[in-house]
Design an enzyme around this catalytic site. Structure first.
Site, short mmCIF file in Angstrom:
data_model
loop_
_atom_site.label_atom_id
_atom_site.label_comp_id
_atom_site.label_asym_id
_atom_site.label_seq_id
_atom_site.Cartn_x
_atom_site.Cartn_y
_atom_site.Cartn_z
N LYS A 111 -2.33 45.95 48.10
CA LYS A 111 -1.33 44.90 48.23
C LYS A 111 -0.34 45.04 47.10
O LYS A 111 -0.67 45.59 46.04
CB LYS A 111 -1.99 43.52 48.13
CG LYS A 111 -1.16 42.41 48.72
CD LYS A 111 -1.29 42.41 50.23
CE LYS A 111 -0.78 41.21 50.90
NZ LYS A 111 -1.31 41.15 52.27
N1 GLU Z 1 0.69 42.12 55.34
C1 GLU Z 1 -0.16 42.20 56.49
C2 GLU Z 1 -1.56 41.71 56.16
O1 GLU Z 1 -1.76 40.99 55.23
C3 GLU Z 1 -0.12 43.56 57.15
C4 GLU Z 1 -0.58 44.69 56.32
C5 GLU Z 1 -0.31 46.07 56.95
O2 GLU Z 1 0.15 46.12 58.07
O3 GLU Z 1 -0.59 47.04 56.27
O4 GLU Z 1 -2.48 41.99 56.87
#
Ligand code: GLU
Length: 445
Positions: A111
């Site tokens: 993240k």
């Molecule tokens: N931000 C989204 C999540 O928290 C998608 C993450 C992604 O597609 O890599 O799942």
């Protein structure tokens, strides 16, 4: 000051509490291995200057955390938010590890984000922040290293800038798989934009079909309240409505609205496009965001930000099922209170996993230079969401009927371990999968 603002939330502490509880539903695990899984593999903190439209220079701080890479490269969103903290990014990276493991895609968890308020920035300032942040991350991202995606206040355009910056810095290669959630014209996948909201729907329909709510075994006729009318909330509203649910309440950052006979999400979207908020929609009662969470409904979908349901308001929730479309909208105290009150919670790591699932499909399409049609993407997404619900549900049932028993003593947790919450069961499956893979690979050297 609202009750929520009066409290402080420690995301690391909350994810450790969830981890501890989940570990009661896992057989023997080597102690050191548990410690390893609790901590992130790598944390990057970057500070960088950006020239603003008025000629001034502002300094920004950004983070990228890779929690685990046992199953593959890091995967997870990048958010732009004024209240972002590194601890929050760490706990969200952990969630991504468990999410990817549960839906069985070959990624670890990551993240990232930049502390900034997109509402106060112009398009060109956002572009410069995105490009500079991407270049600061340098070799820490890549198609087989760590693959960003959209998250709060980032979108397809942000992903196009990340791709472009990376591609300029690494010419001569197929760099499309470096980031997912791109625009369709630039290697994005059909269905990615709607994937999280549609996944929320598929998971809920499968859950209802299990019959825990005897009089509500399909979505048709269910009264649904949705907190947040951004991409995830609006797509969820549209899909639930299309399948016969009544969208009786929605909210955005300005407040909420209620109509007993239900809203048409298309009209809400048109109203919001014109007025910048859903508040003021004709024939609706105005609510605060706190009121919205307390609306009498069958399904409550928190699709806004984290820690919305906590020990001070969990007692007032009037839903039968909560489906976590946002990441971490409930605190562990809320989980406990809601479980004691017989309210089911479908946790973020399964409920919003549709986004990363279709991100994986996008990554595969980019690797093989194909673009699948929408039906193919949606069919695969539905199958994945149903499979993950079935998996978690059957393990949960095993504990409920006493075929399986929890391992730790109940006193220390002040919780009845024989009535597990879905979060603990889902987490236990994910942790077990990652732990097993770590041992099968063999610990180097
Ligand atoms: N931000 C989204 C999540 O928290 C998608 C993450 C992604 O597609 O890599 O799942």
């Amino acid at each position: 000051m609202t009750e929520k603002q009066a409290q402080t939330f420690d995301p690391i502490e909350m994810s450790s509490q969830q981890f501890e509880l989940a570990s009661c539903y896992i057989g023997e695990l080597r102690t050191g291995l548990i410690d390893f899984l609790k901590h992130p593999k790598r944390i990057s903190i970057v500070n960088f200057p950006v020239e603003m439209d008025d000629g001034s220079v502002q300094s920004f701080q950004g983070y990228r955390v890779i929690h685990n890479t046992v199953f593959g490269p890091g995967k997870g969103g990048i958010r732009f938010h004024p209240d972002l903290t590194m601890d929050e990014v760490i706990s969200l990276a952990k969630l991504m590890t468990w999410k990817c493991a549960l839906v069985n895609i070959p990624f670890g968890g990551a993240k990232g984000g930049v502390i900034c308020d997109t509402k106060l920035l112009s398009e060109s300032e956002l572009r410069r922040i995105t490009r500079r942040f991407t270049s600061e991350l340098a070799a820490n991202i890549g198609p087989n290293i760590d693959i960003p995606a959209p998250d709060m206040y980032t979108n397809e355009q942000t992903m196009a800038w990340i791709f472009d910056t990376y591609d300029v810095l690494h010419p001569g290669k197929n760099n499309r798989p470096v980031v997912t959630g791109k625009p369709i014209e630039m290697g994005g996948s059909f269905g990615r934009h709607e994937a999280t909201g549609n996944g929320v729907y598929h998971l809920t329909e499968r859950f209802l079909s299990k019959g825990l709510l005897a009089d509500q075994q399909t979505v048709a006729g269910a009264r649904v309240a949705i907190q947040g009318f951004g991409n995830v909330g609006a797509v969820s509203a549209t899909t639930f409505h299309k399948n016969g649910a009544l969208i009786i309440a929605v909210s955005d950052s300005q407040g909420g609205i209620y109509r007993q006979s239900g809203f048409d999400p298309a009209e809400l979207l048109a109203f919001k496009a014109e007025h910048g908020t859903v508040v003021g929609m004709p024939d609706s009662l105005t609510l605060t965001n706190d009121d919205l969470l307390q609306v009498d409904c069958d399904i409550l979908i928190p699709a806004a930000s984290s820690h919305q349901i906590h020990q001070n308001n969990a007692h007032n929730i009037n839903a039968r099922v909560i489906v976590e479309a946002a990441n971490s909208p409930l605190t562990p105290e809320a989980d406990k209170i809601l479980s004691e009150r017989g309210i089911y919670v479908l946790p973020d790591i399964i409920a919003n996993a549709g986004g990363v699932t279709v991100s994986y499909f996008e990554w595969v399409q980019n690797q093989i230079n194909q673009q699948w049609d929408l039906d193919e993407v949606n069919t695969r997404l539905q199958k994945t969401m149903h499979r993950v619900l079935d998996l978690v549900f059957s393990r949960w049932q095993g504990f409920v009927v006493g075929e399986k028993t929890a391992t730790n003593d109940t006193d220390s947790k002040n919780i009845d371990l024989n009535k597990p919450v879905f979060r603990s069961i889902a987490l236990s499956i994910a942790i077990e999968r990652v732990a097993k893979a770590t041992l099968i690979r063999g610990i180097w050297p």
